[in-house]
Design a protein around this motif. Structure first.
Motif, short mmCIF file in Angstrom:
data_model
loop_
_atom_site.label_atom_id
_atom_site.label_comp_id
_atom_site.label_asym_id
_atom_site.label_seq_id
_atom_site.Cartn_x
_atom_site.Cartn_y
_atom_site.Cartn_z
N MET A 73 0.86 -1.17 0.00
CA MET A 73 0.00 0.00 0.00
C MET A 73 0.90 1.24 0.00
O MET A 73 1.19 1.82 1.03
N VAL A 124 0.34 4.11 -1.61
CA VAL A 124 -0.37 5.37 -1.80
C VAL A 124 -0.43 6.18 -0.51
O VAL A 124 -0.24 7.40 -0.53
N LEU A 125 -0.65 5.53 0.62
CA LEU A 125 -0.79 6.26 1.88
C LEU A 125 0.50 6.96 2.30
O LEU A 125 0.47 8.16 2.63
N VAL A 129 -8.39 10.06 0.00
CA VAL A 129 -7.68 8.78 0.13
C VAL A 129 -8.44 7.85 1.08
O VAL A 129 -8.61 6.66 0.79
N THR A 173 -11.66 6.54 -0.69
CA THR A 173 -11.45 5.65 -1.84
C THR A 173 -10.73 4.36 -1.47
O THR A 173 -11.08 3.30 -1.98
N LEU A 174 -9.74 4.44 -0.59
CA LEU A 174 -8.94 3.26 -0.28
C LEU A 174 -9.27 2.63 1.07
O LEU A 174 -8.89 1.50 1.34
N ASN A 222 -9.04 2.53 5.35
CA ASN A 222 -7.95 2.64 6.32
C ASN A 222 -7.40 1.25 6.62
O ASN A 222 -8.02 0.49 7.36
N PRO A 223 -6.23 0.93 6.10
CA PRO A 223 -5.67 -0.39 6.38
C PRO A 223 -5.04 -0.49 7.77
O PRO A 223 -4.66 -1.57 8.20
#
Length: 81
Positions: free
Chosen positions: A1, A3-4, A28, A31-32, A34-35
């Motif tokens: 990941m 992008v974060l 963000v 769309t994605l 929170n991992p």
């Protein structure tokens, strides 16, 4: 990941305003997702405090004092009325 971390690093760039950084974070997150839910759940209050302090550090104290005096005047008039 990747992008974060990239988005977080971009928000530290001086040309990015606090509002743009906030909007980027919202985009963000929506769309994605929170991992890092477990980690951010523990740090949310501290991160929010730091964010408020950071946004306040960018304010012009002369303008804050000027607006505060106007607000004080409105408060006195409102209470007196």
């Amino acid at each position: 990941m990747w992008v974060l971390p990239l988005a977080a690093a971009l928000c530290l760039y001086p040309k990015i305003s606090a509002g743009v950084a906030l909007l980027l974070g919202v985009v963000v997150a929506l769309t994605l997702g929170n991992p890092y839910v477990a980690t951010t759940k523990k740090l949310t209050s501290r991160l929010l405090s730091w964010a408020v302090i950071g946004m306040g550090a960018g304010m012009n104290l002369y303008i804050v004092a000027k607006v505060g005096l106007h607000g004080l005047g409105y408060t006195v008039v409102g209470i007196s009325t």
